[in-house]
Scaffold this motif. Structure first.
Motif, PDB file in Angstrom:
ATOM      1  N   MET A 157      25.159  38.567  41.759  1.00 15.45           N
ATOM      2  CA  MET A 157      24.923  39.268  43.030  1.00 15.45           C
ATOM      3  C   MET A 157      24.205  38.367  44.024  1.00 15.45           C
ATOM      4  O   MET A 157      24.517  38.366  45.214  1.00 15.45           O
ATOM      5  N   ILE A 158      23.252  37.579  43.536  1.00 15.11           N
ATOM      6  CA  ILE A 158      22.519  36.655  44.418  1.00 15.11           C
ATOM      7  C   ILE A 158      23.456  35.579  44.958  1.00 15.11           C
ATOM      8  O   ILE A 158      23.441  35.267  46.153  1.00 15.11           O
ATOM      9  N   ILE A 159      24.269  34.996  44.066  1.00 17.31           N
ATOM     10  CA  ILE A 159      25.205  33.950  44.489  1.00 17.31           C
ATOM     11  C   ILE A 159      26.198  34.491  45.511  1.00 17.31           C
ATOM     12  O   ILE A 159      26.457  33.868  46.558  1.00 17.31           O
ATOM     13  N   THR A 160      26.765  35.674  45.228  1.00 13.36           N
ATOM     14  CA  THR A 160      27.720  36.289  46.155  1.00 13.36           C
ATOM     15  C   THR A 160      27.053  36.594  47.487  1.00 13.36           C
ATOM     16  O   THR A 160      27.618  36.322  48.555  1.00 13.36           O
ATOM     17  N   GLY A 161      25.852  37.152  47.428  1.00  9.96           N
ATOM     18  CA  GLY A 161      25.116  37.467  48.650  1.00  9.96           C
ATOM     19  C   GLY A 161      24.823  36.233  49.478  1.00  9.96           C
ATOM     20  O   GLY A 161      24.932  36.252  50.712  1.00  9.96           O
ATOM     21  N   PHE A 162      24.481  35.129  48.814  1.00 14.74           N
ATOM     22  CA  PHE A 162      24.193  33.877  49.514  1.00 14.74           C
ATOM     23  C   PHE A 162      25.438  33.356  50.232  1.00 14.74           C
ATOM     24  O   PHE A 162      25.371  32.942  51.400  1.00 14.74           O
ATOM     25  N   LEU A 163      26.594  33.398  49.550  1.00 13.86           N
ATOM     26  CA  LEU A 163      27.850  32.983  50.173  1.00 13.86           C
ATOM     27  C   LEU A 163      28.171  33.872  51.374  1.00 13.86           C
ATOM     28  O   LEU A 163      28.598  33.372  52.432  1.00 13.86           O
ATOM     29  N   MET A 164      27.956  35.178  51.219  1.00 18.04           N
ATOM     30  CA  MET A 164      28.238  36.113  52.311  1.00 18.04           C
ATOM     31  C   MET A 164      27.351  35.840  53.523  1.00 18.04           C
ATOM     32  O   MET A 164      27.817  35.894  54.664  1.00 18.04           O
ATOM     33  N   ILE A 178      35.752  39.919  52.974  1.00 21.65           N
ATOM     34  CA  ILE A 178      36.653  39.519  51.890  1.00 21.65           C
ATOM     35  C   ILE A 178      35.846  39.092  50.671  1.00 21.65           C
ATOM     36  O   ILE A 178      36.158  39.477  49.532  1.00 21.65           O
ATOM     37  N   LEU A 179      34.795  38.317  50.868  1.00 18.72           N
ATOM     38  CA  LEU A 179      33.939  37.904  49.754  1.00 18.72           C
ATOM     39  C   LEU A 179      33.303  39.116  49.084  1.00 18.72           C
ATOM     40  O   LEU A 179      33.210  39.182  47.846  1.00 18.72           O
ATOM     41  N   PHE A 180      32.864  40.080  49.890  1.00 15.17           N
ATOM     42  CA  PHE A 180      32.275  41.300  49.323  1.00 15.17           C
ATOM     43  C   PHE A 180      33.287  42.041  48.465  1.00 15.17           C
ATOM     44  O   PHE A 180      32.972  42.484  47.350  1.00 15.17           O
ATOM     45  N   MET A 181      34.516  42.190  48.972  1.00 18.47           N
ATOM     46  CA  MET A 181      35.538  42.934  48.236  1.00 18.47           C
ATOM     47  C   MET A 181      35.911  42.227  46.936  1.00 18.47           C
ATOM     48  O   MET A 181      36.164  42.886  45.916  1.00 18.47           O
ATOM     49  N   ILE A 182      35.965  40.904  46.952  1.00 15.90           N
ATOM     50  CA  ILE A 182      36.237  40.153  45.717  1.00 15.90           C
ATOM     51  C   ILE A 182      35.185  40.485  44.671  1.00 15.90           C
ATOM     52  O   ILE A 182      35.498  40.817  43.519  1.00 15.90           O
ATOM     53  N   ALA A 183      33.913  40.403  45.077  1.00 19.28           N
ATOM     54  CA  ALA A 183      32.811  40.673  44.147  1.00 19.28           C
ATOM     55  C   ALA A 183      32.819  42.126  43.681  1.00 19.28           C
ATOM     56  O   ALA A 183      32.645  42.412  42.492  1.00 19.28           O
ATOM     57  N   PHE A 184      33.038  43.048  44.607  1.00 19.02           N
ATOM     58  CA  PHE A 184      33.009  44.471  44.263  1.00 19.02           C
ATOM     59  C   PHE A 184      34.089  44.820  43.247  1.00 19.02           C
ATOM     60  O   PHE A 184      33.823  45.462  42.227  1.00 19.02           O
ATOM     61  N   VAL A 185      35.334  44.391  43.520  1.00 16.35           N
ATOM     62  CA  VAL A 185      36.456  44.728  42.634  1.00 16.35           C
ATOM     63  C   VAL A 185      36.271  44.088  41.263  1.00 16.35           C
ATOM     64  O   VAL A 185      36.446  44.744  40.226  1.00 16.35           O
ATOM     65  N   MET A 186      35.892  42.807  41.236  1.00 17.50           N
ATOM     66  CA  MET A 186      35.762  42.117  39.958  1.00 17.50           C
ATOM     67  C   MET A 186      34.625  42.693  39.122  1.00 17.50           C
ATOM     68  O   MET A 186      34.734  42.802  37.894  1.00 17.50           O
ATOM     69  N   MET A 187      33.535  43.076  39.763  1.00 18.31           N
ATOM     70  CA  MET A 187      32.438  43.699  39.024  1.00 18.31           C
ATOM     71  C   MET A 187      32.817  45.093  38.536  1.00 18.31           C
ATOM     72  O   MET A 187      32.469  45.500  37.427  1.00 18.31           O
ATOM     73  N   MET A 188      33.575  45.812  39.358  1.00 18.71           N
ATOM     74  CA  MET A 188      33.955  47.177  38.997  1.00 18.71           C
ATOM     75  C   MET A 188      34.868  47.189  37.773  1.00 18.71           C
ATOM     76  O   MET A 188      34.718  48.034  36.891  1.00 18.71           O
ATOM     77  N   VAL A 189      35.806  46.228  37.698  1.00 26.28           N
ATOM     78  CA  VAL A 189      36.752  46.217  36.571  1.00 26.28           C
ATOM     79  C   VAL A 189      36.181  45.517  35.335  1.00 26.28           C
ATOM     80  O   VAL A 189      36.818  45.500  34.287  1.00 26.28           O
TER      81      VAL A 189
END
Length: 394
Positions: A157-164, A178-189
């Motif tokens: 979450m920190i790494i994704t947030g930093f990129l965002m 787009i970066l948020f959606m990648i992280a959200f979908v991959m974490m959800m599944v």
């Protein structure tokens, strides 16, 4: 390599070929007039797009299909890809704050000039994030249980947030989303309970709606002249701002209306003649609708969703959690870009500058998307071979 060709997934490969060819044709058609009146060769962008497609297929797509998937799972490879993405996004911010508006295009600094080509770090960051999250979430498989979500997800979450944040500072709201959606979908599944994921998404959507509404009501002076705020106003009142920031959206409507079902004919668009700026990027589908008609436009969207469906199917059937996560992440890239692009040209979403996958002009985009297709085809072939070995066919 040659053995893998026997397992090539034609349901994914054929749409990729058709879409990239259509992209070359429409890039040429939508850019030729602007190039001609500015004294350039009208085939310039069409030839460049053809080069990008050929180069990507030969030197990126084929290697991504041919190599062992374990290479993408290597910790050092994942780490360096992520570090390179962060470094390039950081370099963009240096350009922004040292060169100011001179380095910006349409209000954002999103490209690194490398002479004959412009490199867009965001495209590399998307795929790097998919690799990173697939690697991390695969390692945490079975550990995402109640009471241990934060412990196991805090690092990604920190790494994704930093990129965002880096992308948002360009500023690029579409890229950040787009970066948020990648992280959200991959974490959800990856094992998070559906209720928790849906609550998080609904909470985020509510937050965005509230912030959006407050900005529109408040209308602060310090952002009124910003390019991004003008795009927001154009989304809300396109015809009131037809002579200003609403021109793109209004002319997109005109293009789609002019084309009707069967189009005005290839090369006969009126809106590409100075009405839609850079019609070969964000609004290339509007020009396609005008010249080739709504029917061909629907076929293009059908091919995109057909490809996404079968990529998801590869992920669902994959025995490896890592392989499945790669497929889900890549599907999210293609879906989110398509959703934002089509939503913007129809006036359903604010214009964010997100291009249409495989169709819009852009070297960085086609290279990364070709890598995505090569990786998915690799996953599909690898999974089929493993399945046959288990069944004793080989």
């Amino acid at each position: 390599m040659w053995k893998k060709l026997h397992y090539l997934d034609w349901k994914i490969f054929v749409p990729y070929v058709i879409l990239t060819i259509l992209g070359i044709v429409m890039v040429y058609s939508s850019s030729s007039y602007i190039l001609l009146i500015n004294g350039f060769n009208p085939t310039t962008y069409g030839v460049r797009q053809a080069f990008f497609v050929a180069f990507s297929f030969l030197f990126i797509g084929i290697p991504c299909f041919a190599v062992k998937l374990s290479i993408f799972k290597n910790k050092k490879v994942v780490k360096w890809l992520l570090l390179v993405s962060i470094a390039m996004l950081g370099f963009l911010l240096v350009l922004k704050f040292t060169k100011g508006s001179a380095a910006a295009v349409n209000g954002a600094v999103g490209w690194i000039n490398l002479g004959p080509i412009n490199l867009q770090p965001l495209e590399i960051a998307k795929l790097s994030l998919v690799f990173y999250l697939a690697f991390v979430l695969d390692k945490r498989d079975g550990k995402l249980v109640k009471g241990r979500f934060l412990e196991n997800l805090i690092h990604p979450m920190i790494i994704t947030g930093f990129l965002m944040v880096l992308v948002l500072m360009e500023p690029d709201f579409g890229g950040m989303s787009i970066l948020f959606m990648i992280a959200f979908v991959m974490m959800m599944v990856s094992g998070i309970p559906t209720k928790l994921a849906l609550r998080s998404l609904l909470g985020l959507l509510l937050f965005v709606v509230v912030v959006f509404s407050l900005i529109v009501i408040w209308n602060p002076k310090f952002i009124q002249d910003s390019y991004q705020f003008q795009r927001l106003l154009a989304f809300l009142h396109p015809f009131k701002l037809e002579k200003g920031s609403g021109a793109q959206l209004v002319n997109s409507y005109y293009a789609i209306h002019n084309g009707g079902l069967f189009g005005t004919g290839l090369g006969n668009s009126m809106q590409k003649k100075g009405y839609l700026p850079e019609p070969y990027t964000d609004f290339i589908l509007s020009i396609t609708a005008e010249e080739l008609g709504v029917i061909v436009t629907i076929i293009i969207l059908f091919l995109l969703f057909w490809m996404m469906w079968w990529i998801m199917d590869v992920g669902v059937k994959a025995k490896s959690q890592y392989n499945a996560l790669l497929c889900y992440g890549i599907t999210t890239i293609i879906f989110t870009q398509t959703f934002f692009n089509v939503g913007a040209l129809l006036g359903l979403l604010p214009i964010t500058g997100v291009t249409l996958p495989f169709i819009s002009y852009g070297g960085s985009s086609i290279m990364v998307l070709t890598a995505c297709v090569g990786i998915v085809l690799n996953v599909s072939a690898t999974e089929k071979r493993l399945q046959q070995k288990q069944e004793g066919v080989e």
